[in-house]
Every structure is written in structure tokens, then in C-alpha cells.
Design an enzyme around this catalytic site. Structure first.
Site, PDB file in Angstrom:
ATOM      1  N   ASP A 106       0.813  -1.214   0.000  1.00 30.70           N
ATOM      2  CA  ASP A 106       0.000   0.000   0.000  1.00 30.70           C
ATOM      3  C   ASP A 106       0.848   1.266   0.000  1.00 30.70           C
ATOM      4  O   ASP A 106       0.700   2.143  -0.864  1.00 30.70           O
ATOM      5  CB  ASP A 106      -0.937   0.021   1.216  1.00 30.70           C
ATOM      6  CG  ASP A 106      -1.982  -1.080   1.166  1.00 30.70           C
ATOM      7  OD1 ASP A 106      -2.244  -1.587   0.068  1.00 30.70           O
ATOM      8  OD2 ASP A 106      -2.535  -1.417   2.219  1.00 30.70           O
TER       9      ASP A 106
ATOM     10  N   SER B  97      -2.350 -10.339   3.422  1.00 36.20           N
ATOM     11  CA  SER B  97      -2.185  -9.046   4.074  1.00 36.20           C
ATOM     12  C   SER B  97      -1.630  -9.315   5.469  1.00 36.20           C
ATOM     13  O   SER B  97      -2.253 -10.017   6.264  1.00 36.20           O
ATOM     14  CB  SER B  97      -3.535  -8.326   4.173  1.00 36.20           C
ATOM     15  OG  SER B  97      -3.399  -7.116   4.873  1.00 36.20           O
TER      16      SER B  97
ATOM     17  N   ASP C 153      -7.364   0.209  11.153  1.00 36.30           N
ATOM     18  CA  ASP C 153      -6.163   1.030  11.303  1.00 36.30           C
ATOM     19  C   ASP C 153      -6.356   2.466  10.850  1.00 36.30           C
ATOM     20  O   ASP C 153      -5.709   3.386  11.361  1.00 36.30           O
ATOM     21  CB  ASP C 153      -4.995   0.398  10.551  1.00 36.30           C
ATOM     22  CG  ASP C 153      -4.386  -0.761  11.319  1.00 36.30           C
ATOM     23  OD1 ASP C 153      -4.695  -0.890  12.512  1.00 36.30           O
ATOM     24  OD2 ASP C 153      -3.597  -1.525  10.732  1.00 36.30           O
TER      25      ASP C 153
END
Length: 422
Positions: free
Chosen positions: A30, A191, A139
């Protein structure tokens, strides 16, 4: 800083005024593609990357070269590991705070990192802070609430809410098109979030709760082995606590970071600390995660055992209620709030006599209590014995039961008098 407040009271950015952005940078998929994306979409702005080292080890290797090559002007690597363990993790171990069995590995780390990112952004005179959290995750809230606590007027850029990228597959395609180096492949694209405390796994086959995690597949587990692969011989470990804080292992005094590293080693080798749960996320959905927390699981267990002899009943029972609330606050991004501060103060006050030694037997994923002692123990063998004693008169129990049961007796007699069903 040019900010226009919209009708909902949020900070809205005028893109042309964004010239310097501080990016919370992990070097993962990301945040790696966010650097070129920011430069493309925010007037070729300067991007300053900030990585918080909370013990993710090899993930930091080559990070500066990668950030600069991708377009960042510089990279801060802030060593937050000791602060992370001492100021965020250990207070929650003292509390016994768990969120649906999850030992809060990611939730612990975010406020620490978010705080430092905000501090650097202010020092650098940045026009905005950027993070790589998705719009589906917890998050994004944890980072942004930490930023609001220390830089309340700082605009925040969240690319996942802006760009046209819809999946991790498209992220990889974007990275390849922009020559962004990646450590992952399309086949192993779980992930993950890693720090000294834990490693989480999400996505791919784990999205179906019917699929058993591939614990025995080479490369899946990174912090240890599966219980099946653990040794046939148990490992004994003795942990010493001072006022609820671990200070020594097997008689050797250690710092906070060293203690977690040592217990990770022992726990990982014995298949300790694996957790597979479907948890209730802050944003309202259920999500399946597989967690490795070998050292953390040992610390929680050992501390729990020590408290059984050091805390009185009422304190222990009430503290369990507080622990659940604290876990929810930490999970739900409420670390920097008055209630969390107050709960932590309460927890600290309960730990004044939680000093002593706990021995655990680690065997194929199990943690077995193998002995506990404390100079402040409330356990009195002379009172608890089933043998003859001189300190407990068993005849006293009759009067206690009569008084304790009086409300039940009164209720029964009233029902009898009025012909009510018992």
C-alpha cells in the site's frame, strides 16, 4: 496551512496548496505505491516517509533506498520498540486486556506510530499527513485519532478513499507499471502486519472461515512452528514480575524488549500463541484473522496465574470487567482518551502486590501452570487445607449460610404465604 472547513466540521484540503506530505510508510504494498500516487495527484508534492520501528525486523532492510527510489525526499526510521512495549503493551498485559481473545498486536502499535508521525509532520511544517489504510479496516481510525490527538488541525490524505484502485491485484499492477519494487508475489499476497509482539495474516484462502490455516506449509508461520511440528519434550520457563511488569526470565534480569524477544523464541519453538478468529471490526464487519503471538501469549498467561494468588476476589473480578472495556478502547482507537488514562491508572494501582515468579510448561501449543509464588500471596495453605486445622472453625459456616441465605428464605416464605409458584 490552507484549510476550508466543510459543513460537517471536517478538514477539507485544497489540493493545490499541498506541497509537503508526511507519509506513514511501512514499505509494504500500500505505502509503496502511495509515494508515486501522491506525486501524480498532488502537484508533484514533496513526500517525506516516516517508518516507526516497532520490531518488524527484516521488513526495515533496504527501506530508505526503496523510499528514495520510489520518489520520497527522505525517510525517517524512528525506533519506537522500547516505548511500544513499555508504554503500550505492558500496561495492557497488567490489565489482562484482550479483544475477543486477540492480544491487540496491531492495535497497540498504531497509536505509538501515529503519535510520532504527527510530531514529525509538525516539525517538518507539512501541509498534510498520509496513510495507507483501507476504508474497510480498523487502522485508518487508529492512525487518524492518534494524529488528531497530537496534530488536531492537520489535514489527512487517505488514498484508499480517493483512488480508483479496487483490489490488491490492481495495486500490484500499479506497482509494476511504476517500477515499484515488491517483496510479495501474486501467489503469496496475504495481508500481514508484523511487529515485535505479533504477526497477523488476512486475505486469500483465509477469507473463507471453512479453510484451515496452512500452519504446516513452509513460510506461512514466521514467528514459530505449528504445535504438530513442536518438540516432543516440554520446555519450562520461569518469569519474574515486579508490580505486574516482567523483569526476568529463568533468574536473568532483562529489559522489556529482550524479554519479549526471548519469550518469542521459546514460545515460537513450542507452537505457542496461535489464534484463528473471526473478529468484530470497529467499522462494523466481521473479519477473519490468524495471529502469531508466542511471547505475548506466555506473558498474558503467566501474569494471569500470578494474579490468582496476589489479588483479592473483589479486585480480581472487577478488574476483569475493566480489562474488557480497556481492550475495546484500545481496539477501537481510543488510546489517547481520558477513560483509557483513568483505567490504566486503576490497573496500575491493582499491581502493587503483583510480584513473584511463575513457571509455565510449554508443550505443543499448550501453556501449563507449573508453579507460582509471591511474597504477597493471599493463598494460605493452613486455611485452605482439607486436613484438620486450628484457624478455621467449620461450625462458623452455619451462621454465615443462614445470613447469606436470608433473602432467599424470606422470598420463599412470602410465596408460600400467598400461594405463589416457587
Amino acid at each position: 496551512m490552507n484549510i476550508v472547513a466543510n459543513m460537517h466540521g471536517c478538514n477539507k484540503m485544497d489540493k493545490k496548496n499541498i506541497k509537503k506530505v508526511v507519509l506513514a510508510y511501512s514499505g509494504g504494498l500500500d505505502t509503496s505505491i502511495i509515494i508515486p500516487w501522491l506525486k501524480e495527484n498532488y502537484n508533484n508534492c514533496e513526500v517525506i516517509a516516516v517508518s516507526g520501528n516497532v520490531g518488524q525486523a527484516s521488513e526495515l532492510e533496504g527501506l530508505e533506498e526503496k523510499a528514495i527510489k520510489t520518489g520520497a525526499s527522505k525517510l525517517y526510521v524512528e525506533d519506537l520498540t522500547k516505548e511500544f512495549i513499555e508504554d503500550y503493551v505492558f500496561p495492557c498485559v497488567q490489565a489482562g486486556a484482550k479483544y475477543e481473545e486477540y492480544l491487540l498486536g496491531t492495535a497497540f502499535a498504531r497509536p505509538s506510530i501515529g503519535k510520532r508521525v504527527a510530531e514529525i509532520a509538525l516539525a517538518e511544517g507539512a501541509d498534510a499527513i498520509c496513510h495507507g489504510c483501507t476504508g474497510k479496516g480498523n487502522d485508518q481510525v487508529r492512525f487518524e485519532l492518534a494524529i488528531k490527538a497530537f496534530a488536531p488541525d492537520m489535514p489527512i490524505i487517505a488514498p484508499w478513499r480517493e483512488w480508483d484502485i479496487k483490489s490488491r491485484e490492481e495495486e500490484i499492477e500499479y506497482a509494476e507499471a511504476h517500477n515499484v519494487p515488491l517483496k510479495i508475489s501474486r501467489e503469496t499476497n496475504y495481508s500481514k502486519d508484523k511487529n515485535i509482539w505479533h504477526l497477523s495474516h488476512e486475505g486469500l484462502d483465509l477469507e473463507d472461515p471453512m479453510n484451515e490455516p496452512l500452519y504446516n506449509k513452509e513460510g506461512f508461520l514466521e514467528m514459530g512452528v505449528s504445535p504438530e511440528m513442536a518438540p516432543d519434550k516440554p520446555t519450562y520457563v520461569t518469569i519474574h514480575f515486579e508490580k505486574g511488569v516482567p523483569t526476568a526470565i529463568d533468574g536473568k534480569e532483562m529489559g522489556a524488549v529482550e524479554i519479549v524477544e526471548k519469550l518469542n523464541e521459546l514460545g515460537g519453538a513450542n507452537g505457542i500463541g496461535l489464534l484463528d478468529i473471526v473478529e468484530n471490526r470497529l467499522v462494523g464487519m466481521k473479519c477473519r484473522g490468524v495471529y502469531e503471538t508466542p511471547g505475548g501469549a506466555i506473558l498474558y498467561k503467566a501474569h494471569e496465574v500470578l494474579e490468582t494468588i496476589c489479588l483479592d476476589k473483589e479486585t480480581a473480578h472487577y478488574k476483569a470487567l475493566v480489562a474488557q472495556k480497556l481492550a475495546e478502547l484500545v481496539y477501537n482507537a481510543q488510546w489517547f482518551t481520558p477513560l483509557t488514562e483513568a483505567i490504566l491508572a486503576f490497573v496500575k494501582s491493582t499491581q502493587q502486590t503483583v510480584t513473584g515468579d511463575v513457571t509455565l510448561k510449554l508443550y505443543k501449543g499448550n501453556m501449563i501452570n507449573a508453579g507460582v509464588k509471591s511474597p504477597f500471596s493471599l493463598y494460605d495453605p493452613e486455611i485452605a487445607t482439607f486436613d484438620e486445622d486450628e484457624v478455621y472453625d467449620q461450625k462458623d459456616s452455619a451462621g454465615f449460610i443462614n445470613l447469606y441465605g436470608l433473602p432467599i428464605k424470606v422470598m420463599a416464605k412470602m410465596k408460600e404465604k400467598n400461594g405463589l409458584d416457587k
